[in-house]
Every structure is written in C-alpha cells, then in structure tokens.
Scaffold this motif. Structure first.
Motif, short mmCIF file in Angstrom:
data_model
loop_
_atom_site.label_atom_id
_atom_site.label_comp_id
_atom_site.label_asym_id
_atom_site.label_seq_id
_atom_site.Cartn_x
_atom_site.Cartn_y
_atom_site.Cartn_z
N UNK A 145 -0.91 10.15 -0.44
CA UNK A 145 -0.97 9.21 0.11
C UNK A 145 -1.70 9.74 1.21
N UNK A 146 -2.20 8.53 2.03
CA UNK A 146 -2.65 8.90 3.70
C UNK A 146 -3.19 7.69 4.54
N UNK A 147 -3.00 7.23 5.03
CA UNK A 147 -3.78 6.28 5.80
C UNK A 147 -2.95 5.03 6.74
N UNK A 148 -1.76 5.41 6.21
CA UNK A 148 -0.33 4.42 6.91
C UNK A 148 -0.80 4.43 8.49
N UNK A 188 -0.54 -7.38 13.69
CA UNK A 188 -1.50 -8.38 13.04
C UNK A 188 -2.18 -8.94 13.37
N UNK A 189 -2.87 -9.33 12.00
CA UNK A 189 -4.27 -9.30 11.90
C UNK A 189 -5.40 -8.55 11.70
N UNK A 190 -4.90 -6.95 11.96
CA UNK A 190 -5.72 -6.50 11.71
C UNK A 190 -5.38 -5.73 10.22
N UNK A 191 -6.17 -4.66 10.01
CA UNK A 191 -6.65 -4.10 8.50
C UNK A 191 -6.48 -2.67 9.28
N UNK A 192 -6.10 -2.11 7.53
CA UNK A 192 -5.43 -0.36 7.85
C UNK A 192 -6.23 -0.60 6.18
N UNK A 193 -6.53 1.20 5.30
CA UNK A 193 -7.27 0.98 4.78
C UNK A 193 -6.18 2.67 4.19
N UNK A 194 -5.76 2.64 2.78
CA UNK A 194 -4.87 3.70 1.91
C UNK A 194 -5.41 3.85 1.15
N UNK A 195 -5.56 5.50 1.13
CA UNK A 195 -6.48 6.59 0.31
C UNK A 195 -5.07 6.99 -0.46
N UNK A 196 -5.23 7.49 -1.82
CA UNK A 196 -4.44 7.97 -2.60
C UNK A 196 -5.59 9.32 -3.47
N UNK A 197 -5.05 10.69 -3.58
CA UNK A 197 -5.67 12.00 -3.96
C UNK A 197 -4.60 12.53 -5.17
N UNK A 198 -5.50 12.27 -5.92
CA UNK A 198 -4.78 13.18 -7.16
C UNK A 198 -5.14 14.00 -7.40
N UNK A 199 -4.12 15.01 -8.16
CA UNK A 199 -4.41 16.51 -8.56
C UNK A 199 -3.80 17.09 -9.42
N UNK A 200 -4.23 17.59 -10.39
CA UNK A 200 -3.26 18.29 -11.58
C UNK A 200 -3.78 17.85 -12.64
N UNK A 201 -4.52 16.76 -13.04
CA UNK A 201 -4.73 15.77 -13.69
C UNK A 201 -5.75 14.75 -13.76
N UNK A 202 -6.79 14.15 -14.69
CA UNK A 202 -7.47 13.10 -13.84
C UNK A 202 -6.73 11.88 -14.49
N UNK A 203 -6.79 10.62 -13.87
CA UNK A 203 -6.54 9.21 -14.36
C UNK A 203 -7.38 8.34 -14.36
N UNK A 204 -8.07 9.13 -14.58
CA UNK A 204 -9.60 8.27 -14.87
C UNK A 204 -9.47 7.20 -15.77
N UNK A 205 -9.14 7.46 -16.86
CA UNK A 205 -8.48 6.70 -18.08
C UNK A 205 -7.60 5.85 -17.86
N UNK A 206 -6.39 5.86 -16.71
CA UNK A 206 -5.54 5.62 -16.56
C UNK A 206 -5.16 4.56 -15.72
N UNK A 207 -4.28 3.35 -15.93
CA UNK A 207 -4.28 2.42 -14.95
C UNK A 207 -3.10 2.90 -12.91
N UNK A 208 -3.99 3.30 -12.75
CA UNK A 208 -2.69 3.08 -10.85
C UNK A 208 -2.53 2.00 -9.96
N UNK A 209 -1.71 2.23 -9.20
CA UNK A 209 -1.78 0.81 -8.95
C UNK A 209 -0.87 1.63 -7.04
#
Length: 126
Positions: free
Chosen positions: A6-9, A14-35
C-alpha cells in the motif's frame, strides 16, 4: 512470493481527500475480489470497500458510501481507494487485501481474505 504493498496514506485535514494505492506482485488477482479494510485503535478491522473482477460489482460500508470510491487496474494488478470528505472518524490503518479465489464483494469478514498488505496510516485532523 505474493506481496501487496500500500501507499498513499498520511495526514489530512477534515474535509480533505486522499488516494490509497495497492500494488500486487507474485500473482495476478485480475479474477479475484480485492478489498480495503481499516482498523482504528480499539476497534475491530472492518471492510471499507471491495471490488469484483470486472469492476461492475462493488461493496461499500455504509459509513463511507458516497465519499469513497474503489477501482482497479487489472493490467497493472493494482487497486485504489479514493477517499473524499474525510473526517476524524476515518482515522485508521488501512489495509489492502485480496482473495485466493474469485469470491464475492459481500464477503465482509477479514478471515475471508487470504493476502494482506502491511497497512498504511490515515490520520484526519479536525
């Protein structure tokens, strides 16, 4: 070896915005639920948002509906959480998670997820 990073924390007013990013490696999760889960001090870890394989299926906790948006880029094996209108109640450690099987966006328990990132702190000041 599967890794979710994860990154972006950070600290935001208050009232502001943030974007969190998560990069996966080692296998693909394109067919799996992520949360994205979060855990505030003294509280249980809760599912904030989840996204299905084709992005048509999403889940949001009631507390973040209309403020947070989850998205994914299957080509890059990434998932993102755009957080708007943040309040102090959103302060927590946020974790990216992925399922080993396709799963459902309505699998709300953390023990239903198989892979976890290390977490990123989000702090919202009032």
């Amino acid at each position: 070896q599967v890794q979710l990073v994860e990154s972006g924390g950070g600290l935001v007013q208050a009232g502001g915005s943030l974007r969190l990013d998560c990069a996966a490696s080692g296998r693909t999760f394109s067919r799996n639920v992520m949360g994205w889960f979060r855990q505030a001090p003294g509280k249980e870890r809760e599912l904030v948002a989840a996204i299905g394989l084709n992005s048509a299926f999403t889940y949001y906790a009631d507390s973040v509906k209309g403020r947070f948006a989850i998205s994914r880029d299957n080509a890059k094996n990434t998932v993102h959480l755009q957080m708007n209108s943040l309040g102090p109640e959103d302060t927590a450690v946020y974790y990216c998670a992925a399922k080993n099987v396709r799963g459902s966006v309505y699998d709300l328990r953390d023990d239903q997820y198989d892979y976890w990132g290390q977490g990123t702190q989000v702090t919202v000041s009032s």
